[in-house]
Design a protein around this motif. Structure first.
Motif, PDB file in Angstrom:
ATOM      1  N   PHE A 322      14.234 -42.088  29.075  1.00  0.00           N
ATOM      2  CA  PHE A 322      13.749 -41.293  27.951  1.00  0.00           C
ATOM      3  C   PHE A 322      12.228 -41.201  28.017  1.00  0.00           C
ATOM      4  N   ILE A 323      11.719 -40.037  27.607  1.00  0.00           N
ATOM      5  CA  ILE A 323      10.278 -39.851  27.459  1.00  0.00           C
ATOM      6  C   ILE A 323      10.023 -39.621  25.974  1.00  0.00           C
ATOM      7  N   VAL A 324       9.228 -40.497  25.372  1.00  0.00           N
ATOM      8  CA  VAL A 324       9.055 -40.476  23.925  1.00  0.00           C
ATOM      9  C   VAL A 324       7.598 -40.745  23.575  1.00  0.00           C
ATOM     10  N   ALA A 325       7.119 -40.102  22.523  1.00  0.00           N
ATOM     11  CA  ALA A 325       5.727 -40.268  22.096  1.00  0.00           C
ATOM     12  C   ALA A 325       5.422 -41.733  21.834  1.00  0.00           C
ATOM     13  N   ARG A 326       4.335 -42.181  22.372  1.00  0.00           N
ATOM     14  CA  ARG A 326       3.932 -43.588  22.320  1.00  0.00           C
ATOM     15  C   ARG A 326       3.863 -44.139  20.894  1.00  0.00           C
ATOM     16  N   ASP A 327       3.327 -43.361  19.977  1.00  0.00           N
ATOM     17  CA  ASP A 327       3.102 -43.863  18.622  1.00  0.00           C
ATOM     18  C   ASP A 327       4.204 -43.478  17.644  1.00  0.00           C
ATOM     19  N   ASP A 328       5.259 -42.838  18.116  1.00  0.00           N
ATOM     20  CA  ASP A 328       6.402 -42.529  17.267  1.00  0.00           C
ATOM     21  C   ASP A 328       7.362 -43.714  17.332  1.00  0.00           C
ATOM     22  N   ILE A 329       7.062 -44.722  16.551  1.00  0.00           N
ATOM     23  CA  ILE A 329       7.792 -45.988  16.636  1.00  0.00           C
ATOM     24  C   ILE A 329       9.259 -45.805  16.297  1.00  0.00           C
ATOM     25  N   ASP A 330       9.557 -44.943  15.320  1.00  0.00           N
ATOM     26  CA  ASP A 330      10.962 -44.704  14.982  1.00  0.00           C
ATOM     27  C   ASP A 330      11.715 -44.107  16.164  1.00  0.00           C
ATOM     28  N   ALA A 331      11.077 -43.150  16.856  1.00  0.00           N
ATOM     29  CA  ALA A 331      11.729 -42.513  18.011  1.00  0.00           C
ATOM     30  C   ALA A 331      11.929 -43.516  19.140  1.00  0.00           C
ATOM     31  N   VAL A 332      10.947 -44.377  19.357  1.00  0.00           N
ATOM     32  CA  VAL A 332      11.085 -45.403  20.393  1.00  0.00           C
ATOM     33  C   VAL A 332      12.243 -46.334  20.055  1.00  0.00           C
ATOM     34  N   SER A 333      12.305 -46.760  18.814  1.00  0.00           N
ATOM     35  CA  SER A 333      13.376 -47.684  18.414  1.00  0.00           C
ATOM     36  C   SER A 333      14.750 -47.030  18.547  1.00  0.00           C
ATOM     37  N   ARG A 334      14.843 -45.718  18.266  1.00  0.00           N
ATOM     38  CA  ARG A 334      16.134 -45.032  18.412  1.00  0.00           C
ATOM     39  C   ARG A 334      16.570 -44.992  19.876  1.00  0.00           C
ATOM     40  N   ARG A 335      15.616 -44.787  20.788  1.00  0.00           N
ATOM     41  CA  ARG A 335      15.955 -44.770  22.215  1.00  0.00           C
ATOM     42  C   ARG A 335      16.436 -46.147  22.661  1.00  0.00           C
TER      43      ARG A 335
END
Length: 390
Positions: A322-335
């Motif tokens: 996955f490629i996800v915005a570094r500071d989008d913590i919610d998106a990182v946690s979902r991945r």
């Protein structure tokens, strides 16, 4: 050494030592020396000699005052090469002229302004920029090989007139280093060493700069999913260099102090650590490539990276990572949550391994050999007509 074969010079300050560019140069050069009939010379200030196939030449560096560092290495290297004469000069660092340049970084002016966010250029910055400009200017047939599309785009934004001489050349990976190991033994040994259980899901983070590589963001993402019920505990194994006390405090505040392990700097057995993990994350603020990402893929780990990591060229969203915005913590946690499913994790890890297979160092070496042959074909009687760059 044999005569009547091309003489190739490879130029880099540190050859085969710690660092992505240093490893890149050594892995590539050693394989080319084995596969391509040539005299291979390396011009470096420091090196780790791996075989008897290469002749090494010491290049002095004047490091004080600092602004002489890049200039002195370039000048001494060019002077030493001119005394011998070479058919191909392959640089992995800024020097005054070369036939081929592997670009492990972005143009220095952009690095200073956009990444370091410095308002004023130092004497060191100005000297480095001048050497870089000379390198681009002094050979109108030179090939430039950025390690990723990110590096390519940044380079062309500074030097758009060389677009027809730019080809992306990703780093490679040595799959044999992983294939010779037994994954189950690695899991037992490494996990036991760091107090991790077989029933744990282990997220691996590896980097020599915790802040740049996004360790805080990874910790915060784990904190977001701490309270979500799951069958297997989720642990974070951190390898590399940084202020451990700072990140232990962040982990305490995120409620995961007991779920993080710091392994320090590991120059050996990194393959074993990859094989002991279940997934990999690196959320760099900027990375021209990020060789740890490809190494993780070689260990069949799905990866989570930021859009600012050059290895994103190899990541297919939802297929091998996955490629996800570094500071989008919610998106990182979902991945991360998606990869807690063992079946999905295994399927994505298998796809990651297939990508790594295509990027074996031997494949990369043969690509470069093809470029060497193209350069030699463009010269008249190249063996007798050595390059003497003053």
């Amino acid at each position: 050494m044999k005569t009547g074969i091309p003489k190739i010079a490879v130029v880099i300050p540190k050859y085969g030592l710690v660092g992505g560019g240093e490893k890149f140069a050594a892995e590539l050069t050693e394989r080319i020396a084995r596969a391509f009939p040539c005299e291979m010379h390396v011009f470096a200030n420091r090196w780790n000699q791996r075989s008897g196939l290469i002749r090494f030449h010491k290049v002095p560096i004047i490091s004080f005052p600092k602004y002489l560092t890049t200039v002195s290495f370039a000048w001494f290297a060019q002077r030493a090469m001119a005394k011998i004469g070479f058919d191909i000069i392959h640089a992995h660092e800024r020097i005054f002229a070369a036939d081929m340049v592997s670009l492990h970084s972005i143009p220095h002016r952009l690095w200073v302004r956009a990444i370091r966010r410095k308002r004023f250029l130092s004497l060191f910055d100005r000297a480095t920029i001048n050497v870089e400009k000379a390198m681009v200017r002094n050979n109108d047939k030179a090939l430039f090989l950025p390690v990723s599309s990110i590096a390519r785009d940044q380079f062309l934004s500074e030097y758009p007139h060389v677009a027809n001489r730019v080809e992306v050349m990703h780093p490679g990976v040595d799959l044999s280093e992983f294939e010779r190991l037994d994954r189950s033994r690695c899991r037992t040994s490494i996990r036991g060493q760091y107090g991790l259980l077989e029933t744990d899901t282990v997220l691996l983070f590896a980097g020599m700069n915790f802040e740049l590589k996004g360790l805080e963001q990874v910790i915060l993402a784990l904190g977001r999913i701490k309270t979500i019920p799951r069958e297997r505990p989720l642990k974070l194994l951190v390898v590399g260099k940084g202020d451990e006390n700072k990140y232990k405090a962040i982990a305490r505040n995120a409620g995961i102090a007991d779920d993080i392990r710091f392994a320090g700097i590991r120059r050996e057995k990194m393959e074993e650590i990859y094989l002991a993990a279940d997934l990999f994350a690196m959320l760099s603020s900027f990375d021209t490539f990020g060789m740890t990402v490809l190494e993780a893929m070689a260990a069949s780990l799905p990866v989570i990276i930021s859009p600012h990591v050059g290895a994103g060229d190899l990541v297919q969203e939802g297929v091998n990572g996955f490629i996800v915005a570094r500071d989008d913590i919610d998106a990182v946690s979902r991945r991360i949550q998606l990869l807690l499913d063992p079946e999905k994790r295994m399927a994505m890890g298998n796809h990651a391994y297939q990508v790594a297979q295509d990027h074996h160092w031997d494949n990369m070496a043969h690509r470069v050999i093809g470029l060497y042959e193209r350069i030699l074909a463009g010269k008249v009687n190249p063996v007798d007509r050595r390059r003497h760059i003053q």
